[in-house]
Design a protein around this motif. Sequence first.
Motif, mmCIF file in Angstrom:
data_model
loop_
_atom_site.group_PDB
_atom_site.id
_atom_site.type_symbol
_atom_site.label_atom_id
_atom_site.label_comp_id
_atom_site.label_asym_id
_atom_site.label_seq_id
_atom_site.Cartn_x
_atom_site.Cartn_y
_atom_site.Cartn_z
ATOM 1 N N THR A 294 0.592 -1.108 -0.030
ATOM 2 C CA THR A 294 -0.029 -0.217 -0.032
ATOM 3 C C THR A 294 1.018 1.153 0.035
ATOM 4 O O THR A 294 0.403 2.403 -0.485
ATOM 5 C CB THR A 294 -1.038 -0.062 1.040
ATOM 6 N N LYS A 295 1.948 1.206 0.686
ATOM 7 C CA LYS A 295 2.976 2.420 0.681
ATOM 8 C C LYS A 295 3.419 2.545 -0.856
ATOM 9 O O LYS A 295 3.694 3.543 -1.096
ATOM 10 C CB LYS A 295 4.130 1.892 1.774
ATOM 11 N N ALA A 296 3.592 1.556 -1.428
ATOM 12 C CA ALA A 296 4.420 1.622 -2.641
ATOM 13 C C ALA A 296 3.123 2.062 -3.880
ATOM 14 O O ALA A 296 3.701 2.585 -4.959
ATOM 15 C CB ALA A 296 5.014 0.211 -3.285
ATOM 16 N N SER A 297 2.100 1.716 -3.584
ATOM 17 C CA SER A 297 1.091 2.012 -4.533
ATOM 18 C C SER A 297 0.992 3.568 -4.750
ATOM 19 O O SER A 297 1.289 4.336 -4.030
ATOM 20 C CB SER A 297 -0.233 1.608 -4.108
ATOM 21 N N LEU B 239 -4.251 -4.899 -5.353
ATOM 22 C CA LEU B 239 -4.929 -3.536 -4.641
ATOM 23 C C LEU B 239 -5.772 -2.902 -5.511
ATOM 24 O O LEU B 239 -5.720 -2.867 -6.755
ATOM 25 C CB LEU B 239 -3.616 -2.838 -4.501
ATOM 26 N N GLN B 240 -6.744 -2.102 -5.014
ATOM 27 C CA GLN B 240 -7.579 -1.264 -5.677
ATOM 28 C C GLN B 240 -7.761 -0.055 -4.813
ATOM 29 O O GLN B 240 -7.678 -0.168 -3.668
ATOM 30 C CB GLN B 240 -9.108 -1.953 -5.812
ATOM 31 N N GLY B 241 -8.063 0.869 -5.706
ATOM 32 C CA GLY B 241 -8.098 2.248 -5.109
ATOM 33 C C GLY B 241 -8.457 3.211 -6.270
ATOM 34 O O GLY B 241 -9.355 2.846 -7.010
ATOM 35 N N GLN B 242 -8.266 4.569 -6.078
ATOM 36 C CA GLN B 242 -8.606 5.785 -7.029
ATOM 37 C C GLN B 242 -7.470 6.208 -7.502
ATOM 38 O O GLN B 242 -6.402 6.562 -6.562
ATOM 39 C CB GLN B 242 -9.667 6.756 -6.286
ATOM 40 N N TYR B 243 -7.491 6.664 -8.838
ATOM 41 C CA TYR B 243 -6.243 7.295 -9.447
ATOM 42 C C TYR B 243 -6.361 8.559 -8.794
ATOM 43 O O TYR B 243 -7.294 9.531 -8.726
ATOM 44 C CB TYR B 243 -6.408 7.520 -10.790
ATOM 45 N N PRO B 244 -5.091 9.302 -8.264
ATOM 46 C CA PRO B 244 -5.119 10.628 -7.703
ATOM 47 C C PRO B 244 -5.088 11.918 -8.546
ATOM 48 O O PRO B 244 -5.345 12.719 -8.160
ATOM 49 C CB PRO B 244 -3.758 10.614 -6.644
ATOM 50 N N GLN B 245 -4.808 11.507 -9.947
ATOM 51 C CA GLN B 245 -4.453 12.611 -10.862
ATOM 52 C C GLN B 245 -5.826 13.327 -10.922
ATOM 53 O O GLN B 245 -6.866 12.597 -11.191
ATOM 54 C CB GLN B 245 -3.948 12.063 -12.232
ATOM 55 N N MET C 133 -7.943 12.449 -14.006
ATOM 56 C CA MET C 133 -8.768 11.006 -13.923
ATOM 57 C C MET C 133 -9.976 10.905 -13.009
ATOM 58 O O MET C 133 -10.826 10.164 -13.188
ATOM 59 C CB MET C 133 -7.704 10.014 -13.125
ATOM 60 N N LYS C 134 -10.138 12.194 -12.384
ATOM 61 C CA LYS C 134 -11.430 12.313 -11.709
ATOM 62 C C LYS C 134 -11.953 11.171 -10.690
ATOM 63 O O LYS C 134 -13.087 10.934 -10.636
ATOM 64 C CB LYS C 134 -12.660 12.652 -12.556
ATOM 65 N N GLY C 135 -10.631 10.582 -10.092
ATOM 66 C CA GLY C 135 -11.142 9.766 -8.995
ATOM 67 C C GLY C 135 -11.624 8.264 -9.611
ATOM 68 O O GLY C 135 -12.466 7.477 -8.908
ATOM 69 N N ALA C 136 -11.280 8.007 -10.901
ATOM 70 C CA ALA C 136 -11.542 6.768 -11.512
ATOM 71 C C ALA C 136 -10.982 5.780 -10.559
ATOM 72 O O ALA C 136 -9.650 5.685 -10.102
ATOM 73 C CB ALA C 136 -11.033 6.727 -13.047
ATOM 74 N N PRO C 137 -11.567 4.619 -10.565
ATOM 75 C CA PRO C 137 -10.880 3.276 -9.874
ATOM 76 C C PRO C 137 -9.846 2.832 -10.562
ATOM 77 O O PRO C 137 -9.833 2.999 -11.808
ATOM 78 C CB PRO C 137 -12.203 2.224 -9.897
ATOM 79 N N GLY C 138 -8.913 2.181 -9.783
ATOM 80 C CA GLY C 138 -7.883 1.669 -10.439
ATOM 81 C C GLY C 138 -7.419 0.343 -9.696
ATOM 82 O O GLY C 138 -7.734 0.357 -8.556
ATOM 83 N N THR C 139 -6.917 -0.309 -10.392
ATOM 84 C CA THR C 139 -6.120 -1.818 -9.882
ATOM 85 C C THR C 139 -4.666 -1.799 -10.091
ATOM 86 O O THR C 139 -4.393 -1.402 -11.179
ATOM 87 C CB THR C 139 -6.991 -2.887 -10.345
ATOM 88 N N GLU C 140 -4.038 -2.251 -8.980
ATOM 89 C CA GLU C 140 -2.655 -2.470 -9.139
ATOM 90 C C GLU C 140 -2.504 -3.984 -8.735
ATOM 91 O O GLU C 140 -2.968 -4.525 -7.907
ATOM 92 C CB GLU C 140 -2.080 -1.504 -8.533
ATOM 93 N N LEU C 141 -1.188 -4.576 -9.340
ATOM 94 C CA LEU C 141 -0.669 -5.769 -8.865
ATOM 95 C C LEU C 141 0.722 -5.219 -8.172
ATOM 96 O O LEU C 141 1.482 -4.510 -8.651
ATOM 97 C CB LEU C 141 -0.170 -6.838 -9.770
#
Length: 108
Positions: free
Chosen positions: A38-41, A66-72, A75-83
């Motif tokens: 989560t820190k690296a995300s 991991l799932q969250g929201q793009y901060p840019q 991106m208007k808070g679009a959901p994002g997924t990371e491995l």
Amino acid sequence: MKAATLTFLCLTALATQAHASSPDAWAAYDKAVIASCTKASGLKNVKPVGKPAQFDDRVDYTALLLQGQYPQKHMKGAPGTELCLYNKKTKTAYVTEWDSIRATIKKQ
């Protein structure tokens, strides 16, 4: 002959002593993986999806979705997924975007 027998007995004794990790040790490890990932995300409000996936020790990695929201702003808070891949030896997390994993529902 006695040396060979003694060597065999010593090796047998060492081979049969398997050290399994306790449930508390696994919980602490999972907590460390989640914290590092989560820190690296790069996502906001990032949360793990499920528990970390443990690979064989020959691989030396643990995976976490991991799932969250793009901060840019654009991106208007679009959901994002990371491995996240967590290196067991170096205790380092490596994260990559993986939005393609999300299932798309097709209308019929």
